[in-house]
Scaffold this motif. Structure first.
Motif, PDB file in Angstrom:
ATOM      1  N   THR A  94       0.817  -1.202   0.000  1.00 38.24           N
ATOM      2  CA  THR A  94       0.000   0.000   0.000  1.00 38.24           C
ATOM      3  C   THR A  94       0.853   1.256   0.000  1.00 38.24           C
ATOM      4  O   THR A  94       1.997   1.254   0.457  1.00 38.24           O
ATOM      5  N   THR A 142       2.007  -0.649  -6.437  1.00 36.12           N
ATOM      6  CA  THR A 142       1.334  -1.544  -7.376  1.00 36.12           C
ATOM      7  C   THR A 142       2.358  -2.321  -8.185  1.00 36.12           C
ATOM      8  O   THR A 142       2.213  -3.527  -8.426  1.00 36.12           O
ATOM      9  N   ALA A 170       3.939  -4.993  -5.924  1.00 34.31           N
ATOM     10  CA  ALA A 170       3.048  -6.145  -5.762  1.00 34.31           C
ATOM     11  C   ALA A 170       3.104  -7.037  -7.003  1.00 34.31           C
ATOM     12  O   ALA A 170       3.115  -8.264  -6.904  1.00 34.31           O
ATOM     13  N   PRO A 192      -1.960  -5.239  -4.404  1.00 35.41           N
ATOM     14  CA  PRO A 192      -1.917  -3.827  -4.010  1.00 35.41           C
ATOM     15  C   PRO A 192      -3.194  -3.441  -3.276  1.00 35.41           C
ATOM     16  O   PRO A 192      -4.252  -4.047  -3.489  1.00 35.41           O
TER      17      PRO A 192
END
Length: 340
Positions: free
Chosen positions: A60, A70, A73, A85
């Motif tokens: 996050t 993102t 992840a 994410p």
């Protein structure tokens, strides 16, 4: 159509614009070098938490750090770690339900004081998930709340105003890559594992096995050594997926040789058409290059490229013919300068 000129670039000359862009890269490269020097044992501890995570890894961040998260992840997921994410704004409106006690949450924030991120930390702690922070200072609010803080130090932005996240985003992404690849190494993540997670596109095909793309059955033109080339061409006429090679095998199916369209063209060029009525064993290439079932497709591509061949037979351990790789099946995998 509008033309781009030195004036529209906002610089006196194009060279000044190039110099500015190069300076941005210099600042970011120097920032990465400083972060590299600061990186300490915390990155190994963070990797250990992720590696031993029995649940999922939730990444996050807010704003540019969220975009970096993102990507982190995605990198974790593609290298063997179950990762997703999570937008902190959505988290406080119900998406915190995605987090479980056996998860690890990785929170990214350059300042460590991002309001939206700090708001979800009490809930993360209450849910029992472990928290890894990647931020500027271990003494920040995010750093103090974490189980493990990877502190990257202050990063000078490349933005002339010192405001737009630029070098700091680059640093967060690079440290995220270091973390993901360290975990991947701890997992002994292999090319075969990578292929399992990347079945699509050019990359996925290169990581595939030859049997996943080879031609089989009626798609292969087979011949016996005593047959003439002319007879074989007549016998194999009709609708089929055409390949540029005749594969010669004995009665037990062992590969003996290959006769290609290029061989046929050279016969016509030299006006030796009469040999087409001789046994194909007399004009075939004996003991051709081949690849074994189970080999990586990238190995086949390299073999075809290095020997400038367009067709590559596939055999089993006993040299039985089982398939054919044709260069037309490898569009996008063979170098642009490939030619037979």
């Amino acid at each position: 159509m509008a033309m781009i000129t030195d004036a529209t670039l906002g610089f006196e000359t194009e060279a000044e614009g190039v110099a500015f862009a190069r300076n941005v890269l210099r600042i970011e490269a120097e920032a990465l070098e400083r972060v590299r020097e600061r990186l300490g044992p915390s990155i190994a501890r963070a990797a250990e938490l992720v590696y031993r995570c029995p649940g999922s890894v939730i990444v996050t961040g807010m704003g540019k750090a969220g975009h970096v998260g993102t990507k982190l992840a995605a990198t974790l997921a593609s290298t063997g770690t179950r990762a997703f994410p999570l937008h902190p704004g959505e988290a406080i409106h119900g998406d915190l339900g995605r987090i479980r006690a056996d998860d690890v949450v990785i929170a990214l924030s350059q300042s460590g004081e991002t309001e939206e991120l700090l708001r979800i930390l009490p809930a993360v702690r209450k849910l029992g998930a472990s928290l890894v922070a990647i931020t500027e200072r271990a003494s920040s609010s995010l750093g103090q709340a974490s189980d493990c803080c990877v502190a990257i130090g202050r990063v000078e932005e490349a933005c002339p105003l010192g405001l737009a996240p630029s070098a700091s985003s680059t640093a967060l992404m690079a440290v995220g890559d270091a973390l993901a690849l360290l975990v991947s190494r701890m997992r002994d993540f292999s090319p075969e594992d990578f292929a399992a997670y990347h079945p699509g596109g050019s990359l996925g095909r290169q990581l595939s096995r030859v049997e996943e793309v080879m031609r089989t059955g009626r798609q292969i033109r087979r011949a016996r050594p005593e047959e003439t080339a002319r007879d074989v061409f007549v016998r194999l006429a009709g609708p089929r997926r055409r390949s540029g090679a005749l594969l010669v095998e004995d009665e037990e199916g062992h590969l003996l040789g290959i006769f290609t369209d290029s061989d046929l063209a050279r016969i016509f060029e030299k006006r030796r058409e009469a040999v087409l009525d001789r046994p194909i064993a007399e004009i075939m290439t004996v003991d051709p290059k081949r690849v074994r079932v189970g080999a990586m497709l990238s190995e086949a591509v390299e073999l075809m490229q290095s020997h400038r061949i367009s067709e590559l037979p596939v055999v089993d351990r006993a040299n039985h013919l089982v398939g054919l790789i044709d260069v037309t099946d490898l569009i996008g995998l063979v170098p642009a300068d490939f030619e037979e």
